[in-house]
Design a protein around this motif. Structure first.
Motif, short mmCIF file in Angstrom:
data_model
loop_
_atom_site.label_atom_id
_atom_site.label_comp_id
_atom_site.label_asym_id
_atom_site.label_seq_id
_atom_site.Cartn_x
_atom_site.Cartn_y
_atom_site.Cartn_z
N VAL A 115 0.83 -1.21 0.00
CA VAL A 115 0.00 0.00 0.00
C VAL A 115 0.86 1.25 0.00
CG1 VAL A 115 -1.65 1.35 1.36
CG2 VAL A 115 -1.98 -1.11 1.10
N MET A 116 1.95 1.24 0.77
CA MET A 116 2.76 2.44 0.95
C MET A 116 3.63 2.76 -0.26
SD MET A 116 3.68 2.17 5.02
CE MET A 116 4.70 3.62 4.96
N ARG A 117 3.55 1.95 -1.31
CA ARG A 117 4.19 2.34 -2.55
C ARG A 117 3.48 3.53 -3.19
NH1 ARG A 117 4.73 -2.92 -6.17
NH2 ARG A 117 2.55 -3.11 -5.61
N SER A 118 2.21 3.74 -2.85
CA SER A 118 1.43 4.81 -3.46
C SER A 118 1.38 6.08 -2.62
CB SER A 118 -0.01 4.31 -3.72
OG SER A 118 -0.01 3.21 -4.61
N GLY A 119 1.83 6.02 -1.37
CA GLY A 119 1.81 7.21 -0.54
C GLY A 119 1.79 6.88 0.93
N PRO A 120 1.73 7.90 1.80
CA PRO A 120 1.63 7.65 3.25
C PRO A 120 0.37 6.84 3.55
CG PRO A 120 2.07 9.96 2.79
CD PRO A 120 1.73 9.32 1.47
N ALA A 121 0.42 6.14 4.69
CA ALA A 121 -0.70 5.25 5.02
C ALA A 121 -1.09 5.39 6.48
CB ALA A 121 -0.32 3.80 4.72
N HIS A 122 -2.38 5.22 6.71
CA HIS A 122 -2.95 5.31 8.06
C HIS A 122 -2.92 3.94 8.73
CE1 HIS A 122 -6.73 4.83 10.55
NE2 HIS A 122 -6.03 5.72 11.24
N ARG A 123 -2.39 3.90 9.93
CA ARG A 123 -2.36 2.65 10.69
C ARG A 123 -3.78 2.33 11.14
NH1 ARG A 123 1.97 -0.27 14.21
NH2 ARG A 123 0.65 -1.34 15.73
N ARG A 124 -4.26 1.15 10.79
CA ARG A 124 -5.68 0.83 10.90
C ARG A 124 -6.18 0.67 12.33
NH1 ARG A 124 -7.53 -4.06 7.76
NH2 ARG A 124 -5.64 -5.04 8.60
N ASP A 125 -5.28 0.44 13.28
CA ASP A 125 -5.73 0.28 14.66
C ASP A 125 -5.77 1.60 15.41
OD1 ASP A 125 -3.00 0.53 14.59
OD2 ASP A 125 -2.64 -0.75 16.32
N THR A 126 -5.63 2.72 14.71
CA THR A 126 -5.74 4.04 15.32
C THR A 126 -6.89 4.81 14.69
OG1 THR A 126 -4.22 5.15 13.77
CG2 THR A 126 -3.23 4.04 15.69
N VAL A 127 -7.30 5.90 15.35
CA VAL A 127 -8.39 6.72 14.82
C VAL A 127 -7.92 7.46 13.58
CG1 VAL A 127 -9.38 7.00 17.11
CG2 VAL A 127 -7.75 8.69 16.28
N THR A 230 -5.12 -3.30 18.13
CA THR A 230 -3.68 -3.49 17.93
C THR A 230 -3.31 -4.96 17.96
OG1 THR A 230 -3.24 -1.33 18.94
CG2 THR A 230 -1.40 -2.89 18.84
N ALA A 231 -3.96 -5.73 18.83
CA ALA A 231 -3.64 -7.15 18.96
C ALA A 231 -3.97 -7.93 17.69
CB ALA A 231 -4.39 -7.76 20.15
N SER A 232 -4.97 -7.46 16.93
CA SER A 232 -5.38 -8.18 15.72
C SER A 232 -4.75 -7.61 14.46
CB SER A 232 -6.91 -8.15 15.59
OG SER A 232 -7.40 -6.81 15.57
N LEU A 233 -3.89 -6.60 14.59
CA LEU A 233 -3.25 -6.02 13.42
C LEU A 233 -2.16 -6.95 12.91
CD1 LEU A 233 -3.45 -3.22 11.89
CD2 LEU A 233 -1.33 -2.64 13.06
N PRO A 234 -2.15 -7.30 11.61
CA PRO A 234 -1.12 -8.21 11.08
C PRO A 234 0.28 -7.63 11.23
CG PRO A 234 -2.94 -7.93 9.52
CD PRO A 234 -3.14 -6.91 10.59
N ALA A 235 1.26 -8.50 11.36
CA ALA A 235 2.65 -8.06 11.50
C ALA A 235 3.13 -7.29 10.28
CB ALA A 235 3.55 -9.27 11.75
N SER A 236 2.53 -7.53 9.11
CA SER A 236 2.95 -6.86 7.88
C SER A 236 2.62 -5.37 7.89
CB SER A 236 2.30 -7.51 6.66
OG SER A 236 0.89 -7.44 6.75
N GLU A 237 1.85 -4.89 8.90
CA GLU A 237 1.49 -3.48 8.97
C GLU A 237 2.25 -2.75 10.07
OE1 GLU A 237 -2.75 -2.49 8.35
OE2 GLU A 237 -3.08 -4.66 8.29
N ASP A 238 3.18 -3.41 10.72
CA ASP A 238 3.97 -2.78 11.77
C ASP A 238 5.08 -1.93 11.16
OD1 ASP A 238 4.72 -2.07 14.28
OD2 ASP A 238 5.13 -4.11 14.99
N THR A 239 5.78 -1.16 11.99
CA THR A 239 6.88 -0.33 11.49
C THR A 239 8.02 -1.20 10.98
OG1 THR A 239 7.76 -0.18 13.74
CG2 THR A 239 6.33 1.61 12.99
#
Length: 303
Positions: A115-127, A230-239
């Motif tokens: 996803v981040m190849r196209s631009g900045p991305a919002h972390r899904r477990d935050t508002v 946060t607990a259900s967020l996949p590891a592929s979306e971490d920093t």
């Protein structure tokens, strides 16, 4: 005339494949990733502006409801409802503007490397930006436009604007922090925060994670209930995470490259060098660049 044996072909083919992918990777990272980012941003900007104009821009984790389904015989149409669905990866959710950096980027949903190849991305477990609580937006530092390559130069008081389906929201930077620096005080009830995240250290050689914290100075908007934690967020979306899904197309592309190089060698031996170059090089170059794009997905998402 002596025909080269298979034992001669195999090492030569392997070396050619490695050289093509390596060259393609350099071209992809240095040149084509920037062009891809700019093209995607233009398309996403037009799409998101249309969503704002039609008041259908997302304001939470869930996608807008689909039209009611077709009822079965004897079933009331009002009872046919679509289940709640998380917003799709890559959905535009905001426009982020930082005047001090001359930055204006469409923010996408989901922080995978793809996803981040196209631009900045919002972390899904935050508002989402502008809402009560802390919103996290991650961006690349070097590759694919490097939209966050200069956020470390921001100073306290610099303004950040985010436009979402709930309006325009104004933030002020309160500080830049690296790993080991003290955390800012958590936002109180009714307040909003924004954290920008990118790689720290030298380009393509990250030494950690850099964060810029900003506080919401406009009115905080309510945040809908969230089903993804946060607990259900996949590891592929971490920093600094990689996208393991890139291995599947990469294996197929590797096989295609093997066949293309072998075919080019066969044409060269049967028909001549020029015929092999004319037929084989465009195919090998296209496959090499596509494979290099998939290799880039295996890099950490903040590079």
């Amino acid at each position: 005339m002596t025909v080269p044996s298979a034992s001669t072909y195999i090492p030569a083919i392997a070396l050619q494949i490695v050289a093509v992918v390596a060259l393609g990777f350099i071209v992809q990272v240095v040149l084509l990733s920037q062009l891809q980012h700019d093209r995607d941003q233009q398309t996403l900007y037009a799409d998101f502006r249309a969503d704002l104009a039609h008041a259908v821009a997302p304001v939470g984790q869930l996608a807008p409801p689909e039209p009611p389904g077709v009822p079965r015989p004897g079933e009331d149409a009002t009872e046919v409802e679509e289940p709640d669905r998380l917003m799709a990866f890559g959905t535009p959710v905001a426009i982020l503007e930082i005047p001090a950096l001359g930055l204006s980027e469409v923010v996408l949903e989901g922080t995978t490397s793809d996803v981040m190849r196209s631009g900045p991305a919002h972390r899904r477990d935050t508002v989402l930006p502008g809402q009560e609580g802390t919103s996290v937006i991650m961006g690349r530092r070097t590759t694919y436009g490097g939209p966050f390559n200069r956020i470390h130069t921001l100073r306290p008081g610099d303004q950040i604007t985010a436009v979402t389906g709930q309006g325009e929201h104004l933030y002020e930077v309160i500080g830049v922090r690296r790993e080991g620096d003290p955390l800012p005080e958590p936002a109180r009830d009714g307040e909003g925060r924004l954290t920008l995240v990118t790689a720290d250290g030298r380009p393509l050689l990250p030494s950690g994670v850099l964060r810029v914290d900003a506080e919401l100075v406009s009115d905080a908007q309510p945040a809908p209930a969230r089903s993804l934690t946060t607990a259900s967020l996949p590891a592929s979306e971490d920093t600094l995470a990689t996208d393991d899904q890139a291995w599947y197309p990469l294996v197929l592309l590797g096989q295609a490259l093997l066949l293309a190089v072998a075919g080019t060698v066969w044409v060269r031996n049967r028909l001549g060098h020029w015929q092999a170059w004319v037929v084989g090089i465009p195919v090998i170059a296209a496959l090499g660049l596509t494979a290099a794009d998939q290799v880039a997905r295996l890099l950490p998402n903040l590079l």
